[in-house]
Design a protein around this motif. Structure first.
Motif, mmCIF file in Angstrom:
data_model
loop_
_atom_site.group_PDB
_atom_site.id
_atom_site.type_symbol
_atom_site.label_atom_id
_atom_site.label_comp_id
_atom_site.label_asym_id
_atom_site.label_seq_id
_atom_site.Cartn_x
_atom_site.Cartn_y
_atom_site.Cartn_z
ATOM 1 N N THR A 157 5.243 12.278 -1.805
ATOM 2 C CA THR A 157 6.341 11.748 -0.997
ATOM 3 C C THR A 157 7.666 12.232 -1.576
ATOM 4 O O THR A 157 7.731 12.752 -2.689
ATOM 5 C CB THR A 157 6.317 10.216 -0.990
ATOM 6 O OG1 THR A 157 6.393 9.732 -2.349
ATOM 7 C CG2 THR A 157 5.059 9.682 -0.326
ATOM 8 N N THR B 236 4.121 3.460 -8.174
ATOM 9 C CA THR B 236 3.059 2.690 -7.524
ATOM 10 C C THR B 236 2.186 1.990 -8.552
ATOM 11 O O THR B 236 2.247 2.294 -9.750
ATOM 12 C CB THR B 236 2.206 3.616 -6.634
ATOM 13 O OG1 THR B 236 1.258 2.856 -5.888
ATOM 14 C CG2 THR B 236 1.469 4.652 -7.467
ATOM 15 N N ASP C 131 -1.699 1.358 -4.965
ATOM 16 C CA ASP C 131 -2.934 2.134 -4.791
ATOM 17 C C ASP C 131 -2.965 3.346 -5.712
ATOM 18 O O ASP C 131 -3.974 3.668 -6.284
ATOM 19 C CB ASP C 131 -3.163 2.642 -3.358
ATOM 20 C CG ASP C 131 -3.536 1.547 -2.382
ATOM 21 O OD1 ASP C 131 -4.110 0.529 -2.839
ATOM 22 O OD2 ASP C 131 -3.247 1.704 -1.182
ATOM 23 N N ASP C 132 -1.836 4.062 -5.821
ATOM 24 C CA ASP C 132 -1.786 5.401 -6.411
ATOM 25 C C ASP C 132 -2.708 6.335 -5.655
ATOM 26 O O ASP C 132 -3.534 7.049 -6.230
ATOM 27 C CB ASP C 132 -2.108 5.409 -7.900
ATOM 28 C CG ASP C 132 -1.650 6.706 -8.570
ATOM 29 O OD1 ASP C 132 -0.695 7.326 -8.052
ATOM 30 O OD2 ASP C 132 -2.225 7.092 -9.604
ATOM 31 N N GLY D 251 4.998 1.195 -4.473
ATOM 32 C CA GLY D 251 3.816 1.020 -3.635
ATOM 33 C C GLY D 251 2.657 0.414 -4.393
ATOM 34 O O GLY D 251 2.821 -0.142 -5.485
ATOM 35 N N ALA E 180 0.980 9.590 -3.033
ATOM 36 C CA ALA E 180 2.073 9.034 -3.827
ATOM 37 C C ALA E 180 2.800 10.102 -4.638
ATOM 38 O O ALA E 180 3.990 9.961 -4.928
ATOM 39 C CB ALA E 180 1.545 7.937 -4.750
ATOM 40 N N SER F 93 0.857 -1.190 0.000
ATOM 41 C CA SER F 93 0.000 0.000 0.000
ATOM 42 C C SER F 93 0.889 1.235 0.000
ATOM 43 O O SER F 93 2.027 1.203 0.472
ATOM 44 C CB SER F 93 -0.940 0.032 1.210
ATOM 45 O OG SER F 93 -0.273 0.492 2.373
ATOM 46 N N ASP F 94 0.355 2.328 -0.525
ATOM 47 C CA ASP F 94 1.124 3.578 -0.564
ATOM 48 C C ASP F 94 1.369 4.133 0.826
ATOM 49 O O ASP F 94 2.419 4.734 1.087
ATOM 50 C CB ASP F 94 0.393 4.612 -1.418
ATOM 51 C CG ASP F 94 0.425 4.280 -2.900
ATOM 52 O OD1 ASP F 94 1.226 3.415 -3.298
ATOM 53 O OD2 ASP F 94 -0.362 4.883 -3.656
ATOM 54 N N LEU G 49 6.432 8.622 -5.452
ATOM 55 C CA LEU G 49 6.372 7.173 -5.344
ATOM 56 C C LEU G 49 5.901 6.494 -6.633
ATOM 57 O O LEU G 49 4.833 6.801 -7.155
ATOM 58 C CB LEU G 49 5.418 6.801 -4.203
ATOM 59 C CG LEU G 49 5.280 5.324 -3.834
ATOM 60 C CD1 LEU G 49 6.598 4.774 -3.307
ATOM 61 C CD2 LEU G 49 4.168 5.159 -2.782
#
Length: 330
Positions: free
Chosen positions: A288, A294, A280-281, A278, A285, A252-253, A292
């Protein structure tokens, strides 16, 4: 006698039409956000393959009366208002129901109110119930599944619960993430998995394991509970046990954000020393440091398709595709 061929699936219709399974689901459930060309392609593929939808018993009297639909969110109320995932699920469901003039009631499932909630939801006050999020084998979900109330779920239900559902392809999302890391030259790829009792977390972990093992590599697993703090603890645990760790796939993010904090505290650069992906987006995200990479899942579509399946009484259980979004963390 030779075995009869299996009936065509939504996935096969999507392949024949040259569109995604999500697009087929939208066409089948009457969603409006589908181009005319895609809709024509889907209907041509349905005719070509002889696809027939499987429908459950409908309750047109309730739909006609515009009774509200209840959305059960299996999170504490305090967390619900800080959880963008649940908010996006609810927004998608509400948008679909609003198109039909049906209001949405939101309830947080708590173990102390199972009896009263079950009575309210099954005695004619609502036209149906949507189970949103990690309901797993919660007693209220079990009680509703045993009742006659129309019921649909987002996410694959726990074993033994016969509930039509809409899910995302968590296995394939994990595969995309791990293959991306391998293509970037990463050798020691660990994962931070979600809670073992979560079907989505289990599918993501299985996808991670299968992809690594197919490449002849050994998995390394730490566990979290989908919170930022748990992701940080799990990443620190992995760093202690894997000095050569150079990549982490996080389920998960929110946990990935915690992992980024732990890596920074340990003096490990991202992505130079350790790449992070990660799932989910989620909105965080993009914010960070670094941004990230993702696996995007269509969260609002999960809610919308579940609502559409409920309204039409369909027993289909479509699986929506995921998409890797590459940013600076890998």
């Amino acid at each position: 006698m030779p075995d009869e061929p299996s009936p065509p699936t939504v996935t096969e219709v999507a392949a024949a039409a040259g569109v995604s399974a999500a697009t087929v689901s939208r066409v089948l459930t009457g969603r409006v956000r589908v181009s005319t060309s895609a809709r024509v392609s889907v209907h041509d593929a349905i005719a070509q393959l002889g696809y027939v939808r499987h429908r459950g018993p409908r309750r047109p009297d309730r739909v006609a009366q515009r009774l509200p639909v209840a959305a059960l969110v299996f999170e504490p109320t305090a967390r619900l208002f800080h959880d963008t995932f649940s908010a996006r699920l609810l927004a998608g469901a509400e948008e679909e129901l609003t198109r039909h003039g049906i209001p949405l009631l939101t309830m947080s499932a708590t173990r102390g109110t199972i009896a009263s909630a079950t009575q309210f939801l099954t005695t004619g006050g609502v036209g149906g119930v949507l189970l949103l999020g990690g309901h797993s084998s919660h007693p209220l979900a079990v009680s509703l599944a045993a009742s006659r109330v129309p019921l649909r779920a987002t996410g694959r239900p726990a074993e033994g619960l016969e509930i039509p559902f809409v899910d995302v392809d968590n296995h394939d999302g994990a595969r995309q993430a791990v293959e991306h890391l391998m293509l970037r030259g990463r050798r020691a790829i660990a994962t931070i998995a979600g809670p073992p009792d979560s079907a989505a977390a289990a599918d993501r972990l299985d996808g991670y394991r299968r992809t690594l093992e197919a490449a002849g590599r050994a998995p390394a697993v730490a566990y979290g509970d989908f919170t930022t703090a748990s992701g940080g603890h799990a990443a620190a645990w992995l760093l202690d046990r894997m000095p050569r760790l150079d990549a982490i796939f996080v389920a998960s993010d929110a946990m990935a954000a915690g992992a980024l904090q732990a890596l920074r505290k340990a003096g490990r650069r991202v992505p130079e020393d350790v790449a992070v992906v990660g799932f989910d987006d989620a909105p965080l995200a993009s914010y960070t440091t670094p941004a990230l990479t993702t696996v995007r899942q269509p969260v609002s579509d999960l809610g919308a398709v579940a609502a559409a399946l409920l309204l039409e009484g369909s027993e289909d259980s479509p699986v929506l595709p995921t998409e890797l979004v590459v940013r600076a963390s890998s």
